[in-house]
Design a protein around this motif. Structure first.
Motif, mmCIF file in Angstrom:
data_model
loop_
_atom_site.group_PDB
_atom_site.id
_atom_site.type_symbol
_atom_site.label_atom_id
_atom_site.label_comp_id
_atom_site.label_asym_id
_atom_site.label_seq_id
_atom_site.Cartn_x
_atom_site.Cartn_y
_atom_site.Cartn_z
ATOM 1 N N SER A 65 0.771 -1.106 -0.107
ATOM 2 C CA SER A 65 0.047 0.027 0.156
ATOM 3 C C SER A 65 0.867 1.209 0.117
ATOM 4 N N GLU A 98 -0.880 -2.572 -3.656
ATOM 5 C CA GLU A 98 -1.360 -3.751 -3.011
ATOM 6 C C GLU A 98 -2.679 -4.162 -3.396
ATOM 7 N N ASP A 99 -3.524 -3.157 -3.975
ATOM 8 C CA ASP A 99 -4.706 -3.326 -4.598
ATOM 9 C C ASP A 99 -4.729 -3.374 -6.009
#
Length: 150
Positions: A68, A103-104
């Protein structure tokens, strides 16, 4: 559908350890505004490297992490002025591809980039080209090769 990721390159990196190489490349990402949280990403990439070495042979390291702390996906290529020890088995690295992915991210982007790069780096002619090119030409070659080789 090609892989959408940016590339950066830095040559003649003069350092002595794997950690120095990784941290210097993280600094390049931070200066180029690809990171939301430098320390978070540093922690993720160093932890990943401690868990399993990213040495792939041919004096190449592929440290990578999803974090993130990453704003935009990017690969920064570091060409070292001299090889550094990468593993406890005395394997040395001269070119480092540091892969930073949020991260996403969608569709396992880091895995696609990893497999794409690994496939290209199996070819000696591609590795030779990479080692001879300046930073601008390196970025151009990767932009062309990684996006088309999917």
């Amino acid at each position: 559908m090609g892989v959408k990721i940016d590339f950066l390159s830095i040559s003649n990196m003069d350092l002595n350890t794997k950690e120095e190489a990784i941290l210097q490349l993280v600094n390049v990402l931070e200066k180029a505004d690809y990171l939301a949280d430098k320390s978070l990403f540093e922690q993720a990439i160093l932890e990943r490297e401690r868990t399993l070495s990213t040495y792939i042979g041919h004096e190449i390291g592929l440290p990578h992490a999803q974090s993130s702390g990453v704003k935009e996906p990017c690969v920064v290529v570091g060409k070292l002025s001299k090889p550094v020890k990468w593993t406890t088995e005395n394997e040395y690295v001269q070119i480092v591809f540091l892969i930073a992915v949020p991260e996403d991210n969608q569709n396992n982007l880091h895995l696609k980039v990893l497999s794409n790069l690994a496939r290209l780096l199996m070819h000696e002619d591609f590795r030779m080209k990479l080692s001879e090119l300046d930073d601008t030409a390196t970025v151009a070659l990767l932009n062309k090769s990684v996006k088309e080789d999917n």
